[in-house]
Motif scaffolding. Structure first.
Motif, PDB file in Angstrom:
ATOM      1  N   ASP A  96      36.570  32.050  44.931  1.00  0.00           N
ATOM      2  CA  ASP A  96      36.212  33.411  45.363  1.00  0.00           C
ATOM      3  C   ASP A  96      35.808  34.268  44.169  1.00  0.00           C
ATOM      4  O   ASP A  96      34.982  35.181  44.306  1.00  0.00           O
ATOM      5  CB  ASP A  96      37.399  34.069  46.078  1.00  0.00           C
ATOM      6  CG  ASP A  96      37.808  33.307  47.320  1.00  0.00           C
ATOM      7  OD1 ASP A  96      36.944  33.140  48.208  1.00  0.00           O
ATOM      8  OD2 ASP A  96      38.965  32.865  47.400  1.00  0.00           O
ATOM      9  N   ALA A  97      36.397  33.990  43.019  1.00  0.00           N
ATOM     10  CA  ALA A  97      36.082  34.764  41.815  1.00  0.00           C
ATOM     11  C   ALA A  97      36.279  33.888  40.588  1.00  0.00           C
ATOM     12  O   ALA A  97      37.110  32.966  40.585  1.00  0.00           O
ATOM     13  CB  ALA A  97      36.963  36.008  41.707  1.00  0.00           C
ATOM     14  N   ILE A  98      35.512  34.193  39.557  1.00  0.00           N
ATOM     15  CA  ILE A  98      35.687  33.566  38.250  1.00  0.00           C
ATOM     16  C   ILE A  98      35.929  34.678  37.241  1.00  0.00           C
ATOM     17  O   ILE A  98      35.140  35.621  37.131  1.00  0.00           O
ATOM     18  CB  ILE A  98      34.446  32.752  37.832  1.00  0.00           C
ATOM     19  CG1 ILE A  98      34.240  31.559  38.762  1.00  0.00           C
ATOM     20  CG2 ILE A  98      34.575  32.277  36.386  1.00  0.00           C
ATOM     21  CD1 ILE A  98      32.945  30.813  38.506  1.00  0.00           C
ATOM     22  N   PHE A  99      37.027  34.579  36.518  1.00  0.00           N
ATOM     23  CA  PHE A  99      37.348  35.525  35.443  1.00  0.00           C
ATOM     24  C   PHE A  99      37.013  34.862  34.119  1.00  0.00           C
ATOM     25  O   PHE A  99      37.376  33.709  33.884  1.00  0.00           O
ATOM     26  CB  PHE A  99      38.829  35.888  35.486  1.00  0.00           C
ATOM     27  CG  PHE A  99      39.273  36.784  34.354  1.00  0.00           C
ATOM     28  CD1 PHE A  99      39.396  38.150  34.543  1.00  0.00           C
ATOM     29  CD2 PHE A  99      39.582  36.261  33.107  1.00  0.00           C
ATOM     30  CE1 PHE A  99      39.817  38.986  33.501  1.00  0.00           C
ATOM     31  CE2 PHE A  99      39.993  37.069  32.060  1.00  0.00           C
ATOM     32  CZ  PHE A  99      40.107  38.442  32.258  1.00  0.00           C
ATOM     33  N   THR A 100      36.354  35.600  33.230  1.00  0.00           N
ATOM     34  CA  THR A 100      35.988  35.045  31.934  1.00  0.00           C
ATOM     35  C   THR A 100      36.076  36.102  30.845  1.00  0.00           C
ATOM     36  O   THR A 100      35.953  37.301  31.114  1.00  0.00           O
ATOM     37  CB  THR A 100      34.563  34.460  31.967  1.00  0.00           C
ATOM     38  OG1 THR A 100      34.263  33.879  30.691  1.00  0.00           O
ATOM     39  CG2 THR A 100      33.539  35.554  32.272  1.00  0.00           C
TER      40      THR A 100
END
Length: 375
Positions: A96-100
């Protein structure tokens, strides 16, 4: 909700984001998986997790195709981040989401990662334009530490009021959790100078200043010196090269090219005077205002350049022969810079009250909720 924390670059970035992953993993209905490229990353993630006392979390090595493995085997060439992302695009696209913490991930859409929301938290607190790259506009949501970064991103049109949040300095909070009592670094109790050279080839002071600095400090008895360059300066160098530099340490000089102390603010906490060039780590040091000296190795016209705003927080040295004199004068000249340091540190670091990781998790979940409501 499934969120991938993507550590696509070197392990030092863990200190800017892992605590947010831990906070999210504790929230009901949130599943977090931390993907990594650098094989050293899990050790650092575990170090942070244990400092927070949270249950184990999932770590997963990013898949690397044979061509990617071949290129990465040539260590000096780097991490080949886009190749690694391409190798993992189909799996990452399920989240649902990618944090980077790495702006390379701005290329995710082009590489076929279309479903997840892309959430970016620039690592570091510096002034250089590199921290405000146009690639920030490719992300759906951006987390920053302080108002300085938010204002600059807003003025550049890279974020809007709705797609960013100001949360405070995650790394400072993590470093405080990790802080341990070390035995004294030096035999002689003297004021300690920290030299923190950046890795940027066109801006680093290392090549011009390191040898004169070591010579000058070796001939004096007033100060101890910690040489702690940006962790990436020697990361791609051989063990023998790193060992050669570290072997030049003495009773009054520490040269560190690779330890965890380059990443966790140990040296910033231990030092009395900061000497550096363009590293945003100066603001980590200035969480407690102290004397600074800056090194202009390339004759930069810096006074009206916002990329060098931090050079207004201490004297600037152009010639190595003036270095020791400037350092010696820095404590008595600190009153001239203290008020400005406090203002700049507040703008750069933001809210230093407890809970930066919690505020980051709250902001992400709020954004994801708003996104879901407009689908």
């Amino acid at each position: 909700m499934n969120i991938a924390f993507l550590y696509i670059a070197e392990a030092y970035q863990c200190y800017h984001g892992a605590s947010i992953a831990l906070e999210l993993a504790a929230r009901p209905g949130v599943n977090v998986v931390s993907y990594y490229n650098d094989p050293e990353t899990p050790r650092h993630l575990e170090r942070i997790r244990m400092a927070y006392g949270t249950p184990p979390v999932a770590y997963r090595r990013l898949r690397r195709s044979p061509p990617t493995r071949l290129m990465q085997s040539i260590r000096i060439l780097g991490m080949f981040k886009e190749m690694v992302m391409r190798d993992n695009a189909s799996e990452l696209d399920q989240y649902d989401a990618i944090f980077t913490l790495e702006d390379t991930v701005a290329s995710a859409r082009r590489l076929g990662i279309r479903r997840p929301k892309l959430i970016y938290s620039p690592h570091g607190f510096g002034d250089r334009a590199r921290g405000f790259d146009a690639r920030a506009a490719a992300f759906d949501f951006v987390l920053v530490a302080g108002d300085k970064s938010a204002t600059r991103l807003l003025k550049s049109g890279l974020v809007t009021a709705a797609d960013h949040a100001v949360i405070g300095p995650v790394k400072l909070e993590v470093s405080a959790r990790l802080r341990v009592q070390h035995r004294p670094f030096f035999k002689h109790q003297r004021p300690t100078v920290l030299y923190n050279a950046h890795k940027a080839p066109r801006l680093t002071s290392w090549h011009k200043f390191i040898e004169p600095m070591l010579g000058q400090f070796g001939r004096q008895t007033r100060f101890n010196l910690i040489v702690a360059p940006h962790v990436k300066m020697f990361r791609r160098r051989s063990v023998s090269v790193r060992s050669m530099w570290e072997a030049r340490s003495t009773d009054t000089i520490i040269i560190d090219t690779s330890s965890d102390r380059l990443m966790d603010m140990t040296y910033a906490d231990a030092a009395d005077i900061y000497v550096g060039d363009v590293s945003g780590q100066v603001y980590e040091f200035l969480a407690v205002p102290r004397p600074c000296v800056f090194l202009n190795a390339r004759g930069v016209q810096w006074r009206d350049d916002p990329n060098f705003a931090h050079w207004h927080l201490g004297d600037v040295v152009d010639d190595p022969k003036d270095l020791l004199s400037a350092i010696g004068s820095a404590p008595e000249r600190h009153d001239f810079y203290r008020a400005r340091q406090e203002i700049f540190a507040k703008a750069s670091l933001g809210d230093r009250s407890a809970g930066a990781a919690e505020r980051g998790a709250d902001a992400i979940l709020d954004f994801m909720g708003r996104s879901a409501s407009v689908r």
